[in-house]
Design a protein around this motif. Structure first.
Motif, PDB file in Angstrom:
ATOM      1  N   ILE A 129       0.187  22.443  -3.172  1.00  0.00           N
ATOM      2  CA  ILE A 129       0.309  21.343  -4.082  1.00  0.00           C
ATOM      3  C   ILE A 129      -0.758  20.129  -4.181  1.00  0.00           C
ATOM      4  O   ILE A 129      -1.004  19.550  -5.182  1.00  0.00           O
ATOM      5  N   GLN A 130      -1.420  20.199  -3.070  1.00  0.00           N
ATOM      6  CA  GLN A 130      -2.447  19.309  -2.702  1.00  0.00           C
ATOM      7  C   GLN A 130      -3.588  19.896  -3.652  1.00  0.00           C
ATOM      8  O   GLN A 130      -4.399  19.124  -4.556  1.00  0.00           O
ATOM      9  N   LEU A 131      -3.912  20.966  -3.576  1.00  0.00           N
ATOM     10  CA  LEU A 131      -4.978  21.750  -4.507  1.00  0.00           C
ATOM     11  C   LEU A 131      -4.453  21.586  -6.001  1.00  0.00           C
ATOM     12  O   LEU A 131      -5.536  21.303  -6.851  1.00  0.00           O
ATOM     13  N   PHE A 132      -3.414  21.765  -6.256  1.00  0.00           N
ATOM     14  CA  PHE A 132      -3.029  21.927  -7.709  1.00  0.00           C
ATOM     15  C   PHE A 132      -3.177  20.490  -8.280  1.00  0.00           C
ATOM     16  O   PHE A 132      -3.816  20.180  -9.328  1.00  0.00           O
ATOM     17  N   SER A 133      -2.736  19.252  -7.601  1.00  0.00           N
ATOM     18  CA  SER A 133      -3.148  18.032  -7.825  1.00  0.00           C
ATOM     19  C   SER A 133      -4.597  17.557  -7.883  1.00  0.00           C
ATOM     20  O   SER A 133      -4.974  17.243  -9.046  1.00  0.00           O
ATOM     21  N   GLN A 134      -5.328  18.151  -7.101  1.00  0.00           N
ATOM     22  CA  GLN A 134      -6.750  18.048  -7.353  1.00  0.00           C
ATOM     23  C   GLN A 134      -7.308  18.731  -8.382  1.00  0.00           C
ATOM     24  O   GLN A 134      -8.098  18.094  -9.197  1.00  0.00           O
ATOM     25  N   ALA A 135      -6.919  19.760  -8.690  1.00  0.00           N
ATOM     26  CA  ALA A 135      -7.365  20.515  -9.731  1.00  0.00           C
ATOM     27  C   ALA A 135      -6.758  19.944 -11.095  1.00  0.00           C
ATOM     28  O   ALA A 135      -7.835  19.874 -12.129  1.00  0.00           O
ATOM     29  N   LEU A 136      -5.628  19.221 -11.033  1.00  0.00           N
ATOM     30  CA  LEU A 136      -5.232  18.436 -12.484  1.00  0.00           C
ATOM     31  C   LEU A 136      -6.367  17.360 -12.478  1.00  0.00           C
ATOM     32  O   LEU A 136      -6.607  16.958 -13.663  1.00  0.00           O
ATOM     33  N   GLN A 137      -6.698  16.612 -11.641  1.00  0.00           N
ATOM     34  CA  GLN A 137      -7.570  15.477 -11.719  1.00  0.00           C
ATOM     35  C   GLN A 137      -8.915  16.080 -11.943  1.00  0.00           C
ATOM     36  O   GLN A 137      -9.671  15.146 -13.005  1.00  0.00           O
ATOM     37  N   ASP A 138      -9.457  16.987 -11.544  1.00  0.00           N
ATOM     38  CA  ASP A 138     -10.845  17.720 -11.946  1.00  0.00           C
ATOM     39  C   ASP A 138     -10.961  18.074 -13.248  1.00  0.00           C
ATOM     40  O   ASP A 138     -11.840  17.877 -13.943  1.00  0.00           O
ATOM     41  N   ASN A 139      -9.570  18.402 -13.988  1.00  0.00           N
ATOM     42  CA  ASN A 139      -9.722  18.646 -15.339  1.00  0.00           C
ATOM     43  C   ASN A 139      -8.992  17.639 -16.015  1.00  0.00           C
ATOM     44  O   ASN A 139      -8.806  18.311 -17.450  1.00  0.00           O
ATOM     45  N   ASP A 140      -8.826  16.471 -15.606  1.00  0.00           N
ATOM     46  CA  ASP A 140      -8.258  15.472 -16.748  1.00  0.00           C
ATOM     47  C   ASP A 140      -8.833  15.281 -17.782  1.00  0.00           C
ATOM     48  O   ASP A 140      -8.118  15.132 -19.011  1.00  0.00           O
ATOM     49  N   GLU A 141     -10.055  15.147 -17.796  1.00  0.00           N
ATOM     50  CA  GLU A 141     -10.823  14.839 -19.271  1.00  0.00           C
ATOM     51  C   GLU A 141     -10.527  15.838 -20.337  1.00  0.00           C
ATOM     52  O   GLU A 141     -10.352  15.782 -21.488  1.00  0.00           O
ATOM     53  N   MET A 142     -10.812  17.363 -19.677  1.00  0.00           N
ATOM     54  CA  MET A 142     -10.568  18.240 -20.848  1.00  0.00           C
ATOM     55  C   MET A 142      -9.287  18.517 -21.329  1.00  0.00           C
ATOM     56  O   MET A 142      -8.812  18.467 -22.208  1.00  0.00           O
ATOM     57  N   ASN A 143      -8.115  18.171 -20.468  1.00  0.00           N
ATOM     58  CA  ASN A 143      -6.786  18.286 -20.549  1.00  0.00           C
ATOM     59  C   ASN A 143      -6.274  17.248 -21.538  1.00  0.00           C
ATOM     60  O   ASN A 143      -5.626  17.321 -22.488  1.00  0.00           O
ATOM     61  N   SER A 144      -6.718  15.899 -21.177  1.00  0.00           N
ATOM     62  CA  SER A 144      -6.188  14.817 -21.862  1.00  0.00           C
ATOM     63  C   SER A 144      -6.911  14.818 -23.565  1.00  0.00           C
ATOM     64  O   SER A 144      -6.215  14.625 -24.338  1.00  0.00           O
ATOM     65  N   GLU A 145      -8.063  15.328 -23.401  1.00  0.00           N
ATOM     66  CA  GLU A 145      -8.623  15.470 -25.045  1.00  0.00           C
ATOM     67  C   GLU A 145      -7.786  16.322 -25.817  1.00  0.00           C
ATOM     68  O   GLU A 145      -7.300  16.183 -26.998  1.00  0.00           O
ATOM     69  N   ARG A 146      -7.222  17.561 -25.258  1.00  0.00           N
ATOM     70  CA  ARG A 146      -6.318  18.549 -25.886  1.00  0.00           C
ATOM     71  C   ARG A 146      -5.088  17.917 -26.160  1.00  0.00           C
ATOM     72  O   ARG A 146      -4.478  17.910 -27.064  1.00  0.00           O
ATOM     73  N   LEU A 147      -4.448  17.091 -25.086  1.00  0.00           N
ATOM     74  CA  LEU A 147      -3.146  16.427 -25.492  1.00  0.00           C
ATOM     75  C   LEU A 147      -3.137  15.452 -26.389  1.00  0.00           C
ATOM     76  O   LEU A 147      -2.260  15.311 -27.236  1.00  0.00           O
ATOM     77  N   ARG A 148      -4.288  14.625 -26.269  1.00  0.00           N
ATOM     78  CA  ARG A 148      -4.318  13.773 -27.598  1.00  0.00           C
ATOM     79  C   ARG A 148      -4.651  14.353 -28.776  1.00  0.00           C
ATOM     80  O   ARG A 148      -3.891  13.736 -29.882  1.00  0.00           O
ATOM     81  N   ALA A 149      -5.292  15.623 -29.116  1.00  0.00           N
ATOM     82  CA  ALA A 149      -5.404  16.152 -30.267  1.00  0.00           C
ATOM     83  C   ALA A 149      -3.928  16.751 -30.659  1.00  0.00           C
ATOM     84  O   ALA A 149      -3.406  16.623 -31.683  1.00  0.00           O
ATOM     85  N   LEU A 150      -3.292  17.288 -29.473  1.00  0.00           N
ATOM     86  CA  LEU A 150      -1.743  17.860 -29.863  1.00  0.00           C
ATOM     87  C   LEU A 150      -0.880  16.771 -30.255  1.00  0.00           C
ATOM     88  O   LEU A 150       0.084  17.006 -31.249  1.00  0.00           O
ATOM     89  N   ALA A 151      -0.979  15.566 -29.570  1.00  0.00           N
ATOM     90  CA  ALA A 151      -0.185  14.514 -29.726  1.00  0.00           C
ATOM     91  C   ALA A 151      -0.480  14.120 -31.464  1.00  0.00           C
ATOM     92  O   ALA A 151       0.647  13.653 -32.070  1.00  0.00           O
ATOM     93  N   LYS A 152      -1.541  13.943 -31.826  1.00  0.00           N
ATOM     94  CA  LYS A 152      -1.899  13.540 -33.277  1.00  0.00           C
ATOM     95  C   LYS A 152      -1.340  14.343 -34.223  1.00  0.00           C
ATOM     96  O   LYS A 152      -0.669  14.137 -35.271  1.00  0.00           O
ATOM     97  N   ILE A 153      -1.509  15.774 -33.883  1.00  0.00           N
ATOM     98  CA  ILE A 153      -0.792  16.833 -34.853  1.00  0.00           C
ATOM     99  C   ILE A 153       0.362  16.886 -34.771  1.00  0.00           C
ATOM    100  O   ILE A 153       1.233  16.856 -36.144  1.00  0.00           O
ATOM    101  N   LEU A 154       1.176  16.311 -33.749  1.00  0.00           N
ATOM    102  CA  LEU A 154       2.687  16.496 -33.780  1.00  0.00           C
ATOM    103  C   LEU A 154       3.303  15.304 -34.428  1.00  0.00           C
ATOM    104  O   LEU A 154       4.032  15.318 -35.194  1.00  0.00           O
ATOM    105  N   LYS A 155       2.555  14.069 -34.403  1.00  0.00           N
ATOM    106  CA  LYS A 155       2.697  13.005 -35.058  1.00  0.00           C
ATOM    107  C   LYS A 155       2.587  13.012 -36.493  1.00  0.00           C
ATOM    108  O   LYS A 155       3.532  12.679 -37.475  1.00  0.00           O
ATOM    109  N   ASP A 156       1.510  13.769 -36.900  1.00  0.00           N
ATOM    110  CA  ASP A 156       1.192  14.039 -38.301  1.00  0.00           C
ATOM    111  C   ASP A 156       2.260  15.020 -38.751  1.00  0.00           C
ATOM    112  O   ASP A 156       2.635  14.939 -40.283  1.00  0.00           O
TER     113      ASP A 156
END
Length: 159
Positions: A129-156
């Motif tokens: 779970i520590q490794l998982f949490s660190q991997a989430l942090q390491d990939n936050d920028e990439m994942n956040s970009e995709r989540l923002r795009a998904l949120a916009k599409i869902l809102k639209d």
């Protein structure tokens, strides 16, 4: 030439008993659970997070990949989003989760509720779970970009 070895998926966040939740396919015994976990790809030992649908082949859960029905992809997306939300506050727990209450959430869906929780069956969960949490942090920028795009599409789309 080295033979390609499939990376091992180590579940960290799971939705067990998925066969009860699986939309119109509920009670169909092909998929037993969904999980987000650690996968080590390549020779460098870099840890990544992967999603998996656990199949039941009759004898045991299969490591085979499969084409996923659209609702399962959406269920995996729900699992991902709920896990990301959980890990924003997980630092409040000594081991990033409460061993006495490993359930993160129950999400009502057609068929039944999907229970999302930490995979306490894994004897290495505290390390994983520590490794998982660190991997989430390491990939936050990439994942956040995709989540923002998904949120916009869902809102639209009106969601």
């Amino acid at each position: 030439m080295k033979e390609a070895v499939a990376p091992e998926h180590k579940p960290v966040v799971v939705a067990e008993h998925y066969e009860k939740v699986d939309g119109r396919l509920a009670s169909n015994l092909d998929v037993k659970g969904l999980s987000l976990g650690l996968t080590q790809w390549g020779d460098r030992g870099k840890v990544n997070i992967s999603a998996k649908a656990w199949e039941n082949t009759g004898e045991k859960c299969s490591m085979q990949s499969e084409e996923l029905p659209l609702h399962r992809v959406l269920d995996l997306s729900i699992l991902i989003c709920r896990s990301l939300e959980y890990f924003q506050e997980a630092y409040r727990h000594e081991h990033l989760y409460d061993p006495q209450e490993p359930v993160i959430d129950r999400i009502a869906l057609q068929g039944s509720a999907m229970t999302v929780g930490v995979c306490i069956d894994d004897e290495s969960i505290n390390e994983n779970i520590q490794l998982f949490s660190q991997a989430l942090q390491d990939n936050d920028e990439m994942n956040s970009e995709r989540l923002r795009a998904l949120a916009k599409i869902l809102k639209d789309m009106g969601y």
